[in-house]
Scaffold this active site. Structure first.
Site, PDB file in Angstrom:
ATOM      1  N   ASP A  12       0.785  -1.229   0.000  1.00  0.00           N
ATOM      2  CA  ASP A  12       0.000   0.000   0.000  1.00  0.00           C
ATOM      3  C   ASP A  12       0.821   1.285   0.000  1.00  0.00           C
ATOM      4  O   ASP A  12       0.260   2.366   0.073  1.00  0.00           O
ATOM      5  CB  ASP A  12      -0.984  -0.013   1.175  1.00  0.00           C
ATOM      6  CG  ASP A  12      -0.416  -0.715   2.398  1.00  0.00           C
ATOM      7  OD1 ASP A  12       0.820  -0.868   2.470  1.00  0.00           O
ATOM      8  OD2 ASP A  12      -1.203  -1.112   3.260  1.00  0.00           O
ATOM      9  N   ASN A 418      -8.718 -10.433   1.094  1.00  0.00           N
ATOM     10  CA  ASN A 418      -8.889 -11.803   1.566  1.00  0.00           C
ATOM     11  C   ASN A 418      -9.680 -11.725   2.871  1.00  0.00           C
ATOM     12  O   ASN A 418      -9.142 -11.924   3.962  1.00  0.00           O
ATOM     13  CB  ASN A 418      -7.498 -12.422   1.746  1.00  0.00           C
ATOM     14  CG  ASN A 418      -7.552 -13.920   1.863  1.00  0.00           C
ATOM     15  OD1 ASN A 418      -8.612 -14.499   2.027  1.00  0.00           O
ATOM     16  ND2 ASN A 418      -6.388 -14.539   1.786  1.00  0.00           N
TER      17      ASN A 418
HETATM   18  N1  LIG Z   1       7.053  -6.868   3.471  1.00  0.00           N
HETATM   19  C1  LIG Z   1       5.923  -6.338   3.955  1.00  0.00           C
HETATM   20  N2  LIG Z   1       5.870  -5.043   4.253  1.00  0.00           N
HETATM   21  C2  LIG Z   1       4.733  -4.513   4.748  1.00  0.00           C
HETATM   22  C3  LIG Z   1       3.553  -5.270   4.868  1.00  0.00           C
HETATM   23  C4  LIG Z   1       3.635  -6.652   4.541  1.00  0.00           C
HETATM   24  O1  LIG Z   1       2.657  -7.404   4.668  1.00  0.00           O
HETATM   25  N3  LIG Z   1       4.829  -7.144   4.092  1.00  0.00           N
HETATM   26  N4  LIG Z   1       2.398  -4.683   5.292  1.00  0.00           N
HETATM   27  C5  LIG Z   1       2.317  -3.218   5.265  1.00  0.00           C
HETATM   28  C6  LIG Z   1       1.230  -2.765   6.137  1.00  0.00           C
HETATM   29  S1  LIG Z   1      -0.357  -2.770   5.503  1.00  0.00           S
HETATM   30  C7  LIG Z   1       1.436  -2.301   7.373  1.00  0.00           C
HETATM   31  S2  LIG Z   1       0.120  -1.719   8.278  1.00  0.00           S
HETATM   32  C8  LIG Z   1       2.786  -2.204   7.930  1.00  0.00           C
HETATM   33  C9  LIG Z   1       2.937  -2.721   9.325  1.00  0.00           C
HETATM   34  O2  LIG Z   1       4.304  -2.712   9.592  1.00  0.00           O
HETATM   35  P1  LIG Z   1       4.911  -2.192  10.912  1.00  0.00           P
HETATM   36  O3  LIG Z   1       4.217  -0.973  11.359  1.00  0.00           O
HETATM   37  O4  LIG Z   1       6.354  -2.065  10.774  1.00  0.00           O
HETATM   38  O5  LIG Z   1       4.431  -3.355  11.892  1.00  0.00           O
HETATM   39  P2  LIG Z   1       4.999  -4.801  12.157  1.00  0.00           P
HETATM   40  O6  LIG Z   1       6.018  -5.221  11.145  1.00  0.00           O
HETATM   41  O7  LIG Z   1       3.833  -5.676  12.347  1.00  0.00           O
HETATM   42  O8  LIG Z   1       5.663  -4.691  13.589  1.00  0.00           O
HETATM   43  C10 LIG Z   1       6.445  -3.620  13.945  1.00  0.00           C
HETATM   44  C11 LIG Z   1       6.882  -3.718  15.394  1.00  0.00           C
HETATM   45  O9  LIG Z   1       5.798  -3.565  16.320  1.00  0.00           O
HETATM   46  C12 LIG Z   1       6.253  -4.090  17.556  1.00  0.00           C
HETATM   47  N5  LIG Z   1       5.123  -4.166  18.480  1.00  0.00           N
HETATM   48  C13 LIG Z   1       4.298  -5.216  18.743  1.00  0.00           C
HETATM   49  N6  LIG Z   1       3.346  -4.817  19.623  1.00  0.00           N
HETATM   50  C14 LIG Z   1       3.581  -3.518  19.923  1.00  0.00           C
HETATM   51  C15 LIG Z   1       2.941  -2.553  20.761  1.00  0.00           C
HETATM   52  O10 LIG Z   1       1.918  -2.785  21.393  1.00  0.00           O
HETATM   53  N7  LIG Z   1       3.485  -1.299  20.787  1.00  0.00           N
HETATM   54  C16 LIG Z   1       4.593  -0.972  20.088  1.00  0.00           C
HETATM   55  N8  LIG Z   1       5.059   0.265  20.181  1.00  0.00           N
HETATM   56  N9  LIG Z   1       5.223  -1.874  19.307  1.00  0.00           N
HETATM   57  C17 LIG Z   1       4.715  -3.112  19.209  1.00  0.00           C
HETATM   58  C18 LIG Z   1       6.911  -5.379  17.125  1.00  0.00           C
HETATM   59  O11 LIG Z   1       7.861  -5.773  18.087  1.00  0.00           O
HETATM   60  C19 LIG Z   1       7.556  -5.001  15.790  1.00  0.00           C
HETATM   61  O12 LIG Z   1       8.921  -4.731  15.930  1.00  0.00           O
HETATM   62  O13 LIG Z   1       3.707  -2.913   7.117  1.00  0.00           O
HETATM   63  C20 LIG Z   1       3.620  -2.620   5.753  1.00  0.00           C
HETATM   64  N10 LIG Z   1       4.743  -3.206   5.099  1.00  0.00           N
HETATM   65  N1  LIG Z   2      -6.249 -10.686  11.351  1.00  0.00           N
HETATM   66  C1  LIG Z   2      -5.647  -9.627  10.819  1.00  0.00           C
HETATM   67  N2  LIG Z   2      -6.318  -8.819   9.984  1.00  0.00           N
HETATM   68  C2  LIG Z   2      -5.695  -7.753   9.431  1.00  0.00           C
HETATM   69  C3  LIG Z   2      -4.355  -7.444   9.718  1.00  0.00           C
HETATM   70  C4  LIG Z   2      -3.655  -8.318  10.606  1.00  0.00           C
HETATM   71  O1  LIG Z   2      -2.466  -8.132  10.900  1.00  0.00           O
HETATM   72  N3  LIG Z   2      -4.321  -9.395  11.122  1.00  0.00           N
HETATM   73  N4  LIG Z   2      -3.759  -6.360   9.137  1.00  0.00           N
HETATM   74  C5  LIG Z   2      -4.624  -5.267   8.707  1.00  0.00           C
HETATM   75  C6  LIG Z   2      -3.897  -4.322   7.832  1.00  0.00           C
HETATM   76  S1  LIG Z   2      -2.625  -3.484   8.571  1.00  0.00           S
HETATM   77  C7  LIG Z   2      -4.228  -4.102   6.535  1.00  0.00           C
HETATM   78  S2  LIG Z   2      -3.477  -2.831   5.667  1.00  0.00           S
HETATM   79  C8  LIG Z   2      -5.270  -4.890   5.864  1.00  0.00           C
HETATM   80  C9  LIG Z   2      -4.837  -5.340   4.453  1.00  0.00           C
HETATM   81  O2  LIG Z   2      -5.882  -5.877   3.787  1.00  0.00           O
HETATM   82  P1  LIG Z   2      -5.761  -6.205   2.229  1.00  0.00           P
HETATM   83  O3  LIG Z   2      -4.933  -5.178   1.557  1.00  0.00           O
HETATM   84  O4  LIG Z   2      -7.128  -6.410   1.705  1.00  0.00           O
HETATM   85  O5  LIG Z   2      -4.891  -7.558   2.221  1.00  0.00           O
HETATM   86  P2  LIG Z   2      -5.328  -9.073   2.069  1.00  0.00           P
HETATM   87  O6  LIG Z   2      -6.391  -9.413   3.060  1.00  0.00           O
HETATM   88  O7  LIG Z   2      -4.092  -9.865   2.079  1.00  0.00           O
HETATM   89  O8  LIG Z   2      -6.045  -9.189   0.645  1.00  0.00           O
HETATM   90  C10 LIG Z   2      -5.534  -8.673  -0.522  1.00  0.00           C
HETATM   91  C11 LIG Z   2      -6.080  -9.537  -1.664  1.00  0.00           C
HETATM   92  O9  LIG Z   2      -6.040  -8.768  -2.842  1.00  0.00           O
HETATM   93  C12 LIG Z   2      -5.560  -9.571  -3.899  1.00  0.00           C
HETATM   94  N5  LIG Z   2      -4.960  -8.663  -4.885  1.00  0.00           N
HETATM   95  C13 LIG Z   2      -3.710  -8.186  -4.907  1.00  0.00           C
HETATM   96  N6  LIG Z   2      -3.542  -7.344  -5.931  1.00  0.00           N
HETATM   97  C14 LIG Z   2      -4.730  -7.277  -6.596  1.00  0.00           C
HETATM   98  C15 LIG Z   2      -5.175  -6.581  -7.749  1.00  0.00           C
HETATM   99  O10 LIG Z   2      -4.437  -5.826  -8.361  1.00  0.00           O
HETATM  100  N7  LIG Z   2      -6.456  -6.767  -8.143  1.00  0.00           N
HETATM  101  C16 LIG Z   2      -7.298  -7.585  -7.470  1.00  0.00           C
HETATM  102  N8  LIG Z   2      -8.545  -7.710  -7.915  1.00  0.00           N
HETATM  103  N9  LIG Z   2      -6.896  -8.273  -6.367  1.00  0.00           N
HETATM  104  C17 LIG Z   2      -5.640  -8.118  -5.928  1.00  0.00           C
HETATM  105  C18 LIG Z   2      -4.567 -10.504  -3.243  1.00  0.00           C
HETATM  106  O11 LIG Z   2      -4.383 -11.669  -4.032  1.00  0.00           O
HETATM  107  C19 LIG Z   2      -5.233 -10.775  -1.898  1.00  0.00           C
HETATM  108  O12 LIG Z   2      -6.041 -11.914  -1.919  1.00  0.00           O
HETATM  109  O13 LIG Z   2      -5.596  -6.042   6.636  1.00  0.00           O
HETATM  110  C20 LIG Z   2      -5.885  -5.756   7.986  1.00  0.00           C
HETATM  111  N10 LIG Z   2      -6.404  -6.961   8.575  1.00  0.00           N
HETATM  112 MO   LIG Z   3      -1.812  -1.900   7.091  1.00  0.00          MO
END
Ligand SMILES: Nc1nc2c(c(=O)[nH]1)N[C@H]1C(S)=C(S)[C@@H](COP(=O)(O)OP(=O)(O)OC[C@H]3O[C@@H](n4cnc5c(=O)[nH]c(N)nc54)[C@H](O)[C@@H]3O)O[C@H]1N2
Ligand SMILES: Nc1nc2c(c(=O)[nH]1)N[C@H]1C(S)=C(S)[C@@H](COP(=O)(O)OP(=O)(O)OC[C@H]3O[C@@H](n4cnc5c(=O)[nH]c(N)nc54)[C@H](O)[C@@H]3O)O[C@H]1N2
Ligand SMILES: [Mo]
Ligand code: SF4
Length: 729
Positions: A12, A418
């Site tokens: 994102d 998903n």
């Molecule tokens: N490769 C990769 N990159 C991503 C994503 C991915 O799926 N893959 N997802 C993206 C998305 S949507 C998001 S939201 C971000 C999330 O990414 P980040 O914000 O970096 O979150 P995390 O990697 O889940 O964990 C970061 C830290 O939070 C710490 N932590 C756990 N609990 C707590 C707490 O209660 N307080 C504090 N202060 N720290 C805590 C953990 O020890 C860990 O070091 O990453 C983004 N980047």
């Molecule tokens: N239990 C739990 N729920 C969470 C989180 C968690 O840590 N735990 N994290 C939260 C966070 S931080 C975030 S940002 C959200 C993320 O939520 P989403 O961004 O919705 O991520 P996913 O649930 O992995 O679903 C993404 C889906 O989109 C599909 N996709 C990817 N690219 C495309 C495209 O170009 N077109 C179409 N049509 N489909 C595509 C992928 O194959 C996948 O199945 O989830 C949140 N929900």
């Molecule tokens: Mo996120």
């Protein structure tokens, strides 16, 4: 050589990439843009290897209709014409019988960004308020809470700041690289870095001050900072006097409930460290607290985010150079919020939004209290900042879907999300989906969500579609992206799906744009350019932004000031001041806590598990356990363990690491195994063990707690053979 710019939408953060190919070559090569004005060279392996992921043999290429039972995995290929016709007919039947509110759409906010607000337009015109998004557990809820305090979601001025506070959030060279580069450049310039993290993360390791707090206690630590800042008079006196309301009440709350000894006891951080770090933040010439998803996922998220926004305000960092910019919508483009036609939804239907009464902060109930003020300051009544505003609340929505309470919900559409795996209480979501008359999803691959659907429709990828991106209504930056290839076979853009469905539901006049490019031409009218002209001339365009806008307009809150004491929360019947609350503590049965997180470098959320090229670096879900806990609970590195809470259990491989504190384990999000018959979503995904009963939900927003839930861990009893990478192409 041919060269084109594209926006990566695998995660994102939207890195801008440069795609090049020599004459005669079929494929482009992707690289980071070294000339990027803010984040030069940003790219990670997921972006670089996008072709391998998208050209995978598992890619959906035809619309599928279920022929067996839900979940059985038996499908027939049908045409789009047939799929759209049948979906429209079933949806009409549901609406006729139960009303338009019986439709829920859950839309992944990022990857399908070319839909340009069309999903909500469709729903508003039909009359359903039940738009759901997983950003309810991410930036969407932060944006809604920030609006309570000062009317908008601020964007951190990384480029000019002197001090950065990272609350857990840990970008690195495989996670949100765009932001990581900005952070590193600021550090190199000499900006101070403070990190809140229970664990020694990469960011914590580089920080000037690392506060190793207990999970879930960030809100309390922020209240400790506020106490120091108020007591030691480190706040911006003129700003507080002229631009805030409720300072005295805040002062009283801090004096009564947040002595530093108490904050130290809650957080596990020493009084001296609280004082020293608060002083570093408050006395810096400028400072930012970039949004952190960590505080989106706490049982007292609303209070934590409110405390953060109050810190930004009283230290004089709002709309100030090196601080937090309140930009408003991009003037160069017709905003998604405008396209969504929120006003078309009647008051009667808004009040039916699921979660409206119980947990109103990001529902219409709060948005309606802010709309006239947003209009006054930003010229827009319903800003859908980061596509997470005025939406339904996940838990009440899934309950309505499963049990028909308070009314029946009978049709579910999941777009680029998903959904089954992307919220709390996964068992409930399955029940909810099984109780529908119609389940549809649009994705690139068959997922555990798709597997419970009646129709699974094949989407296009960011290499195959044009795009225009306005940072989700958050700032004035506009980026464009070329389509490099045609989508394969029957793969289609999300806009195509919405438009064609809308036409079949009698809404043709509201969807006059033939293609998504026509839609972009329309959206660019304020700039007087077509999508093609814009893309040929710009990779990105910034609009002029001046600091201290509020001096002319006031803030977009009911008082026109920064509301330290929130009148909206008061009107909604909640505590108007931040407070602290946590989930139950570990006990004899569940002696540890787990946090969901530490994103997998190789994957975005639940995606990419099918792709060998990425899976070979990360084969299985792995929990991280401290060496002392590993010994105590009989766990051996590399073997499988079971993690159990009072709502479910899942299995992960054990990795023993000393960067995890004792008493806390890590559970990664998004694990399933596409190569296995049962797909593994109920064996491995965090959602199975995340509870969503009221004591685990944030009161004001109803989102689940992911950072520190009591659990137990033990060696897996029934071992099971996995196909493993043998089954992954
Ligand atoms: N490769 C990769 N990159 C991503 C994503 C991915 O799926 N893959 N997802 C993206 C998305 S949507 C998001 S939201 C971000 C999330 O990414 P980040 O914000 O970096 O979150 P995390 O990697 O889940 O964990 C970061 C830290 O939070 C710490 N932590 C756990 N609990 C707590 C707490 O209660 N307080 C504090 N202060 N720290 C805590 C953990 O020890 C860990 O070091 O990453 C983004 N980047
Ligand atoms: N239990 C739990 N729920 C969470 C989180 C968690 O840590 N735990 N994290 C939260 C966070 S931080 C975030 S940002 C959200 C993320 O939520 P989403 O961004 O919705 O991520 P996913 O649930 O992995 O679903 C993404 C889906 O989109 C599909 N996709 C990817 N690219 C495309 C495209 O170009 N077109 C179409 N049509 N489909 C595509 C992928 O194959 C996948 O199945 O989830 C949140 N929900
Ligand atoms: Mo996120
Ligand atoms: S960090 Fe990686 S996946 Fe995310 S946008 Fe950048 S290149 Fe794409």
């Amino acid at each position: 050589m041919e060269s084109k710019h594209v926006i990566c939408a695998t995660c994102d953060i939207a890195c801008q990439l440069i795609a090049t190919r020599e004459k005669g070559e079929a494929r482009f090569t992707l690289a980071g843009n070294l000339d990027h004005p803010i984040a030069p060279g940003a790219i990670c392996a997921k972006g670089k290897l996008a072709h391998e992921v998208f050209e995978h043999p598992n890619r959906l290429t035809k619309p599928l209709k279920r022929v067996g039972e839900r979940g059985e995995g038996k499908w027939e290929e049908i045409s789009w014409e047939q799929a759209l016709g049948e979906i429209a007919e079933k949806l009409q039947g549901v609406i006729k019988q139960h009303g338009p509110e019986a439709l829920v759409v859950s839309s992944g906010p990022w990857n399908c960004s070319t839909e340009s607000g069309m999903t909500r337009r469709f729903m508003n015109l039909l009359g359903s308020p039940n738009y759901l998004s997983p950003v309810a557990l991410c930036l969407g809820n932060t944006a809604a809470v920030n609006r309570l305090t000062y009317g908008w979601m601020p964007l951190p001025d990384f480029e000019n700041t002197q001090c950065i506070v990272m609350m857990g959030h840990n970008p690195h060279n495989q996670s949100w690289v765009w932001e990581y580069i900005r952070l590193r450049l600021a550090e190199k310039r000499g900006a101070k870095l403070i990190c809140f993290d229970p664990r020694l993360s990469q960011t914590a390791d580089r920080a000037d001050i690392h506060l190793a707090l207990k999970p879930g206690t960030d809100g309390a630590l922020c209240m400790g900072w506020l106490r120091v800042i108020v007591e030691e008079k480190l706040y911006d006196k003129a700003f507080v006097k002229n631009w805030t309301v409720g300072f005295d009440q805040l002062k009283q709350r801090l004096a009564q409930d947040f002595t530093l000894d108490k904050v130290s006891e809650i957080t596990g951080v020493s009084v001296e460290d609280i004082q020293q770090s608060a002083r570093m933040y408050a006395t810096a010439e400028s400072a930012i607290i970039p949004w952190s998803p960590i505080t989106d996922q706490h049982v007292s998220s609303t209070s934590a985010i409110r405390a953060i926004s109050i810190l930004r305000a009283i230290t004089g960092n709002l709309d100030a150079p090196g601080g937090e910019m309140l930009m408003g919508v991009n003037p160069n483009i017709i905003s998604e919020s405008e396209i969504e036609l929120t006003q078309a939804l009647s008051d009667e239907q808004r009040k039916k939004q699921l979660g409206y009464h119980q947990h109103p902060v990001f529902t219409f109930k709060a948005a309606d209290l802010l709309s006239e003020h947003s209009q006054r300051v930003f010229g827009i009544e319903y800003p859908n900042i980061v596509k997470g505003a005025h939406m339904a609340v996940p838990s009440p929505t899934f309950r309505a879907m499963a049990y028909g309470d308070p009314y029946p919900v009978k049709a579910f559409i999941s777009i680029a999300n998903n959904s089954l795996m992307g919220y709390g209480n996964q068992t409930l979501i399955k029940e909810a989906m099984l109780n529908q008359d119609l389940n549809v999803c649009v994705d690139l691959f068959m997922t555990p969500t798709g597997n419970l659907c009646d129709y699974v429709l094949p989407g296009d990828t960011w290499l195959e579609r044009p795009n225009l991106m306005d940072t989700y209504e958050w700032s004035t930056m506009l980026q464009s992206s070329y389509a490099l290839y045609d989508p394969p076979a029957e793969c289609k853009n999300v806009y195509f799906f919405i438009k064609e469905l809308a036409h079949r539901m009698g809404l043709a006049e509201h969807f006059p744009w033939g293609t998504v490019t026509d839609l972009f031409d329309y959206r660019l009218q304020p700039l007087g350019m077509s999508y093609q002209e814009f893309t040929d001339n710009y990779k990105m365009k910034f609009s002029e932004y001046k600091y201290y806008n509020y001096k002319k307009t006031g803030f977009a809150t009911p008082s026109g000031k920064v509301e330290l004491y929130s009148s909206v929360l008061e009107d909604l019947g909640f505590d108007p001041l931040p407070y602290y609350r946590n989930v139950p503590e570990p006990n004899a049965e569940y002696p540890l806590k787990f946090f969901v997180g530490l994103r997998e470098p190789q994957f975005f959320q639940s995606g990419q598990r099918h792709a060998r090229v990425l899976r070979k670096g990360n084969r299985t879900p792995r929990t991280f356990v401290n060496p002392i806990d590993a010994k105590k609970f009989g766990l051996i590195e590399g073997e499988w363990a079971t993690i159990e809470t009072h709502v479910g259990k899942i299995h992960m491989e054990v990795l023993v690491r000393d960067d995890i504190p004792q008493g806390l384990i890590r559970v990664p999000h998004g694990w399933w195994l596409p190569e296995e018959n049962d797909l593994g979503a109920f064996e491995h995904n965090d959602g199975v063990i995340v509870p969503d009963s009221e004591e685990y939900l944030d009161r004001e927003q109803g989102i689940p707690h992911l950072k520190g839930v009591p659990c137990k861990i033990y060696p897996r009893i029934e071992q099971r053979e996995y196909i493993g990478l043998k089954g992954v192409k």
